[in-house]
Enzyme design. Structure first.
Site, PDB file in Angstrom:
ATOM      1  N   ASP A   7       0.881  -1.168   0.000  1.00 20.74           N
ATOM      2  CA  ASP A   7       0.000   0.000   0.000  1.00 20.74           C
ATOM      3  C   ASP A   7       0.917   1.215   0.000  1.00 20.74           C
ATOM      4  O   ASP A   7       1.544   1.525   1.013  1.00 20.74           O
ATOM      5  CB  ASP A   7      -0.881  -0.042   1.264  1.00 20.74           C
ATOM      6  CG  ASP A   7      -1.662   1.251   1.479  1.00 20.74           C
ATOM      7  OD1 ASP A   7      -1.631   2.129   0.596  1.00 20.74           O
ATOM      8  OD2 ASP A   7      -2.298   1.376   2.547  1.00 20.74           O
ATOM      9  N   LYS A  68       2.870  11.220  -3.482  1.00 22.70           N
ATOM     10  CA  LYS A  68       1.846  10.520  -4.274  1.00 22.70           C
ATOM     11  C   LYS A  68       0.965  11.502  -5.047  1.00 22.70           C
ATOM     12  O   LYS A  68       0.453  11.186  -6.113  1.00 22.70           O
ATOM     13  CB  LYS A  68       0.998   9.674  -3.324  1.00 22.70           C
ATOM     14  CG  LYS A  68       0.031   8.738  -3.996  1.00 22.70           C
ATOM     15  CD  LYS A  68      -0.599   7.821  -2.957  1.00 22.70           C
ATOM     16  CE  LYS A  68      -1.672   6.944  -3.519  1.00 22.70           C
ATOM     17  NZ  LYS A  68      -2.215   6.040  -2.485  1.00 22.70           N
ATOM     18  N   GLU A 166      -7.227   0.537  -4.613  1.00 22.64           N
ATOM     19  CA  GLU A 166      -7.262   0.455  -3.147  1.00 22.64           C
ATOM     20  C   GLU A 166      -8.610  -0.075  -2.629  1.00 22.64           C
ATOM     21  O   GLU A 166      -8.626  -0.951  -1.756  1.00 22.64           O
ATOM     22  CB  GLU A 166      -6.931   1.823  -2.535  1.00 22.64           C
ATOM     23  CG  GLU A 166      -5.449   2.147  -2.699  1.00 22.64           C
ATOM     24  CD  GLU A 166      -5.123   3.626  -2.571  1.00 22.64           C
ATOM     25  OE1 GLU A 166      -6.007   4.393  -2.149  1.00 22.64           O
ATOM     26  OE2 GLU A 166      -3.979   4.009  -2.895  1.00 22.64           O
ATOM     27  N   ASP A 188     -12.917   5.747   2.732  1.00 21.98           N
ATOM     28  CA  ASP A 188     -11.496   5.794   3.083  1.00 21.98           C
ATOM     29  C   ASP A 188     -11.126   7.203   3.556  1.00 21.98           C
ATOM     30  O   ASP A 188     -10.989   8.122   2.743  1.00 21.98           O
ATOM     31  CB  ASP A 188     -10.679   5.384   1.847  1.00 21.98           C
ATOM     32  CG  ASP A 188      -9.175   5.416   2.101  1.00 21.98           C
ATOM     33  OD1 ASP A 188      -8.736   5.932   3.146  1.00 21.98           O
ATOM     34  OD2 ASP A 188      -8.433   4.925   1.228  1.00 21.98           O
TER      35      ASP A 188
END
Ligand code: AMP
Length: 605
Positions: A7, A68, A166, A188
């Site tokens: 992850d 990211k 994800e 999330d």
């Protein structure tokens, strides 16, 4: 060969593996599984994770976090992001470069440093070389962001065998693929980002129906609200403005986060801060109710995107069968309550929400390495896609059940002399003939006239993670190209997809015969034309009885072509080839001689 699951998060990253049938995250020496996604360049070299995080305050110019957010992007794409970051960015070949100290790095290079740290951690614990990984990305990542993630893996010495979404990983961690079907909402809420994804599961296949979220909303905002209250209170009680003290500000931020985390399990918690210049200790009691009153507006801000995602998927909250919680901030009781109220069912929260994505990546890795027996397909195209070729036959470029994103390339040519363009007719379906498949789109690529078979037209199919198909046709000689974008699933119901697949089995034998007949007729026609041409050019070079034999074979082939037996056509084609063998050889000799002569001529000139 073992494959690990990774992850690669905005704030934290984790690595996990399959221990028999159970996915497990790998902790570092300190016992913590999470590696902060922070990289710092120090005088003593590069550091990653917790020690790098400490550098954030001391040495911000040489510390990179949230990389990211820059993956697979150009400078123009991140104009809005820059206000959040102290980075000096530049661009090279369309790729962002981040200045760290004296050097610049691309986002994949920085991400690779985090991946290397995770890889080394796994190697130390598992006592083996790790060279293959499944890496997760947000469902909304486009092709270049996914490619950048793959590049990061490659730089870190990892073969990225699969990129998975994800929310799909989180669903896998909960074993939801074992259900035959269902609709899943994955909520999330991490440290700095919020994502909601609605997935459809059918026979082990996850499809992303919609995504939404807020790229700047997360646990940090909750900390910020508490920190503001503390700063105000210190000013009122002690007449001190802590904003002037970097270290004290950092202490306030950390204590606010600690207090917030404690209030997830307890009803009250005390924030304690050492005031600067030895002026004493500050304490403040907070109750969970107080925290909830202060942050309820932040939680509400996640619910709008949830409703929008449902709407985009054409669903009501009651259509959701399972709700999965991801991200550390979903431990907050208020968040769980509001999510439960919205979807009308208790969310899955048995697994650690920080680890669930990495655990799911490990499950996928286990499946890919063959450890798990269940056949499982993820994020795939439900129907084959291709283009129409001569005679109304479909030529498939991307087969049904291909995992996406995916691409395919094939070379085509013309069938008729002097064609000034080709029609690219894009099709979807499992049948052999164009008329039995679904037409998705068509366009025309213009080209200069050339003899049949000479042009080289490259057709590329690119399907991104959202299932959007981009078709490009390029004339290799002129580099002229044309392209079109379609959403192949648009307007197709599940029943129709099933019907199309069912028909392909039902009519398989008939379809194959029909296709063979069309192809044999086309090839037969081409052979007749070519042989007639040879006769015109070289008839005078061979004996008259040979010419008669060729004509007889041609007549038999023409007759067979009018029939419906592809094997008969192929047999007559063989006769023509045999009878014309001498003619063809003679012509070849002749043209070779001519070619040599031509060469001489040009040499002479
Ligand atoms: P992630 O990016 O998923 O690792 O989430 C990190 C965020 O979760 C940070 O903002 C943490 O403060 C927050 N967090 C972690 N544990 C808890 C908890 N028990 N209660 C509330 N927030 C938490």
């Amino acid at each position: 060969m073992r494959i690990v699951g990774i992850d690669l998060g905005t704030t934290n990253s984790l690595i996990a593996y399959m221990d028999g049938k159970t996915p497990r995250v790998i902790a570092g020496r300190g016992g913590r599984a999470m590696v902060p996604s922070v990289v710092a360049m120090t005088d003593n070299g590069l550091i990653v994770g917790d020690p790098a995080k400490e550098h954030l305050v001391r040495n911000p110019a040489r510390t990179v976090y949230s990389v990211k957010r820059f993956m697979g992007k150009g400078l123009a794409d991140v104009a809005d992001e820059l206000k959040y970051f102290p980075y000096t960015l530049s661009e090279q070949g369309g790729v962002i470069r981040i200045k760290v100290g004296e050097k610049t790095y691309s986002p994949p290079q920085i991400s690779a440093m985090i991946l290397k740290e995770l890889k080394q951690r796994a190697e130390a614990v598992l006592h083996e070389d790790i060279s293959k990984a499944v890496i997760t990305v947000p469902a909304y990542f486009n092709d270049s962001q996914r490619q950048a993630t793959k590049d990061a893996g490659m730089i870190a010495g990892l073969d990225v065998v699969r990129i998975i979404n994800e929310p799909t990983a989180a669903s896998l961690a909960y074993g939801l693929q074992q259900h035959t079907q269902g609709t899943i909402a994955v909520y999330d809420l991490g440290g700095g980002t919020f994502d909601i994804s609605i997935l459809k599961l059918k026979d082990g296949i996850f499809e992303v129906l919609s995504t939404n979220g807020n790229t700047h909303l997360g646990g940090d905002d909750f900390d910020h609200v508490l920190a503001e209250v503390i700063l105000k209170d210190v000013r009122a009680k002690h007449g001190l403005s802590l904003e002037k003290y970097d270290e004290a500000m950092q202490a306030v931020r950390l204590e606010a986060e600690r207090t917030k985390i404690r209030l997830s399990d307890e009803q009250t918690a005390t924030a304690v801060i050492e005031l600067p210049d030895a002026t004493g200790t500050y304490r403040k009691d907070f109750s969970r109710d107080q925290l909830e009153a202060l942050t309820v507006e932040l939680v509400e801000r996640t619910l709008g995107p949830c409703r929008q995602a449902l709407k985009d998927a054409g669903l009501q909250p009651s259509d959701i069968d399972e709700v999965v919680l991801v991200g550390g901030s979903t431990r907050m009781p208020l968040v769980r309550r509001r999510v439960q109220e919205l979807f009308g069912k208790a969310p899955h929260s048995e697994l650690n929400p920080d680890e669930v994505v990495a655990l799911g990546a490990a499950v996928q890795a286990g499946i890919l390495s063959g450890d798990t027996q269940d056949m499982l397909l993820l994020d795939v195209t439900p129907l084959s896609m291709g283009i129409e070729t001569m005679g109304g036959v479909m030529s498939t470029l991307v087969r049904r059940n291909t995992t996406i994103p995916s691409s395919a390339k094939e070379m085509f040519t013309t069938y008729v002399d002097g064609q000034t363009g080709v029609d690219i007719h894009i099709l979807q379906g499992e049948r052999e003939l164009v008329k039995d498949n679904r037409s998705l789109a068509r366009f025309r690529l213009k080209m200069p006239p050339l003899p049949a078979g000479v042009p080289r037209i490259e057709v590329t199919f690119l399907i991104d993670a959202n299932g959007i198909l981009n078709v490009t046709a390029r004339d290799m000689r002129t580099s002229q190209s044309q392209s079109i974008e379609v959403k192949p699933s648009y307007g197709l119901s599940d029943e129709e997809v099933e019907q199309m697949i069912g028909d392909s089995f039902k009519f398989a034998a008939e379809d194959i015969t029909a296709r063979k007949l069309i192809e044999a007729r086309l090839d037969g026609g081409a052979l007749i034309a070519a042989t007639e041409k040879s006769l015109t050019q070289g008839g005078h070079l061979i004996a008259t009885d040979e010419i008669a034999a060729i004509r007889a074979a041609l007549a038999a082939l023409a007759a067979a072509k009018d029939g419906t037996d592809p094997r008969a056509i192929r047999a007559r084609m063989a006769d023509v080839e045999q009878s014309a063998h001498h003619l063809t050889a003679t012509l070849m000799d002749d043209s070779l001689k001519q070619a040599l002569q031509n060469k001489k001529l040009s040499d002479f000139q």
